[in-house]
Design a protein around this motif. Sequence first.
Motif, PDB file in Angstrom:
ATOM      1  N   GLN A 184      41.176  31.857  49.093  1.00  0.00           N
ATOM      2  CA  GLN A 184      40.550  33.082  48.618  1.00  0.00           C
ATOM      3  C   GLN A 184      41.416  34.765  47.555  1.00  0.00           C
ATOM      4  O   GLN A 184      41.391  35.287  46.111  1.00  0.00           O
ATOM      5  N   MET A 185      41.838  35.598  48.354  1.00  0.00           N
ATOM      6  CA  MET A 185      41.741  37.358  48.317  1.00  0.00           C
ATOM      7  C   MET A 185      43.465  37.097  47.835  1.00  0.00           C
ATOM      8  O   MET A 185      43.821  37.772  46.620  1.00  0.00           O
ATOM      9  N   LYS A 207      44.313  35.328  45.764  1.00  0.00           N
ATOM     10  CA  LYS A 207      44.322  33.967  44.602  1.00  0.00           C
ATOM     11  C   LYS A 207      43.327  35.729  43.362  1.00  0.00           C
ATOM     12  O   LYS A 207      43.679  35.915  42.021  1.00  0.00           O
ATOM     13  N   ALA A 208      43.001  36.610  44.822  1.00  0.00           N
ATOM     14  CA  ALA A 208      42.166  37.399  43.049  1.00  0.00           C
ATOM     15  C   ALA A 208      42.890  38.438  42.852  1.00  0.00           C
ATOM     16  O   ALA A 208      42.826  38.923  41.748  1.00  0.00           O
ATOM     17  N   VAL A 209      44.077  38.342  43.914  1.00  0.00           N
ATOM     18  CA  VAL A 209      45.101  39.804  44.240  1.00  0.00           C
ATOM     19  C   VAL A 209      46.253  38.978  44.435  1.00  0.00           C
ATOM     20  O   VAL A 209      46.806  38.921  45.599  1.00  0.00           O
ATOM     21  N   LYS A 247      44.174  43.653  52.029  1.00  0.00           N
ATOM     22  CA  LYS A 247      44.331  42.318  52.902  1.00  0.00           C
ATOM     23  C   LYS A 247      44.463  43.013  54.576  1.00  0.00           C
ATOM     24  O   LYS A 247      42.372  42.360  54.936  1.00  0.00           O
ATOM     25  N   PRO A 280      34.440  40.857  46.558  1.00  0.00           N
ATOM     26  CA  PRO A 280      33.472  39.841  45.465  1.00  0.00           C
ATOM     27  C   PRO A 280      34.517  38.752  46.310  1.00  0.00           C
ATOM     28  O   PRO A 280      33.310  37.581  45.901  1.00  0.00           O
ATOM     29  N   GLN A 281      35.178  38.474  46.862  1.00  0.00           N
ATOM     30  CA  GLN A 281      35.930  36.786  47.571  1.00  0.00           C
ATOM     31  C   GLN A 281      35.340  36.561  49.263  1.00  0.00           C
ATOM     32  O   GLN A 281      34.885  35.642  49.104  1.00  0.00           O
ATOM     33  N   ASP A 329      37.504  46.029  44.342  1.00  0.00           N
ATOM     34  CA  ASP A 329      36.620  46.274  43.492  1.00  0.00           C
ATOM     35  C   ASP A 329      37.815  44.355  43.492  1.00  0.00           C
ATOM     36  O   ASP A 329      37.139  43.110  42.139  1.00  0.00           O
ATOM     37  N   TYR A 330      38.702  44.396  44.454  1.00  0.00           N
ATOM     38  CA  TYR A 330      39.288  42.584  44.344  1.00  0.00           C
ATOM     39  C   TYR A 330      39.091  41.599  45.695  1.00  0.00           C
ATOM     40  O   TYR A 330      38.782  40.389  45.613  1.00  0.00           O
ATOM     41  N   LEU A 331      38.865  42.341  46.754  1.00  0.00           N
ATOM     42  CA  LEU A 331      38.820  41.522  48.144  1.00  0.00           C
ATOM     43  C   LEU A 331      37.298  41.647  48.386  1.00  0.00           C
ATOM     44  O   LEU A 331      37.301  40.673  48.414  1.00  0.00           O
TER      45      LEU A 331
END
Length: 401
Positions: A109-110, A112-114, A121, A93-94, A89-91
């Motif tokens: 980017q990862m 910043k996303a979470v 990660k 998409p980055q 859901d978060y990584l």
Amino acid sequence: MRTIKSSRVANVDMEITDLQCYYVKLPPRRTHNWASKMDTPIGSHLVVRLETDEGIVGWGETPAIATWGGPHMEYYGETAKTARHIVTDYLFPQVEGESPHDIGPLHDQMDKAVKGHPYAKAAIDIALHDLAGKDLGVPVHDLLGGEHRDRVQIAHSLGIMETDEAVAEAEEAVAEGVETIKVKAGLDPERDIDLIRRLREALGPDVTIRVDANEGYELPSEAARVIREMNEYDIAYMEQPVSDVEDMAQVARNVSVPLMADEGAWTAQNILSLREHRAAELFALYVTKPGGLHRAREVGVVAEAAGLRCDIGGSIEMGIGNAANLHLGAAVPIADRASVTPVNRPAEAYDDQIASVYYEDDIVEEPFGYEDGAVLVPDGPGLGVEVDEEKLAKYTIEADS
């Protein structure tokens, strides 16, 4: 020194197009417990498969454990299922639509996303390195700066178990070539001291014995007493006897045995704090705790500047994650201590060996090389391992399509 040359140029236009996640559980050789994890079984890992528009596949793994974190809830426990949620859901998409060669920017980017979730990660990071290495035709350690060593010496880990059983397993591991035994401790000081005495009597003076209390001792004074008594039997060092960095420093001031930080060493900032407090001379460098190979290499650089040495730590990875461990161990100059790096073997190559063998099967096609108490670093492109997708399907509990 072995040199691998590649005439290939990175395909910067290549894009990541697909993600698949697998929740995988392998059959353990035996139960493996430590002071902060007595009930949660090992072997339930998240496997990540990334694919590009060029048809290249990269694999990642995270051995996330719910009870594993830093002192004072500084880092929270993750599980394979929570990691899958964060990855999906978060990584992803980055990284979707991006080049796997842009590992540093993708980490930004990862992040910043979470916030946090380093084990999730790490799964993406390992797969990115596998993709980039395969595209260039070079092993992952070349992406991390080159190979300082082609093997990692093994520290065979004895989980918390009955004393006679622990001594018998240590003797068998040494007979198979292991030169370092790592002893889990921290629940019962008197049991711990007696076990070290029994191990030294059984193994003789030439085998290295190190102890890992996993923050188990309640007070620095208790930890210092236990370490001093253990040192009558010549222990090499004590790993994370207490949790807090100030408490670690208090122990360090009162013993002659070097201390190693593990639960207290996740990031480069932790390394600077350990140095400032003179709390440890050694630390366990993980692929997973900093959030992947990219961040782990950064931690290694900071630690080298601070004058610390390390081993390669882990959470009893399967073949994918352990390949990442070995590439990190090859690339970090200060990673010269024996490490709990498994000798992963598929069932077809398993013949009741115990030296650093924690599972009775694996999802990689070929057994890892083992020579003279060391596991060999894979030298093929990317991680240098091939995933047996029939085995992956066999041991997958849940999968995302």
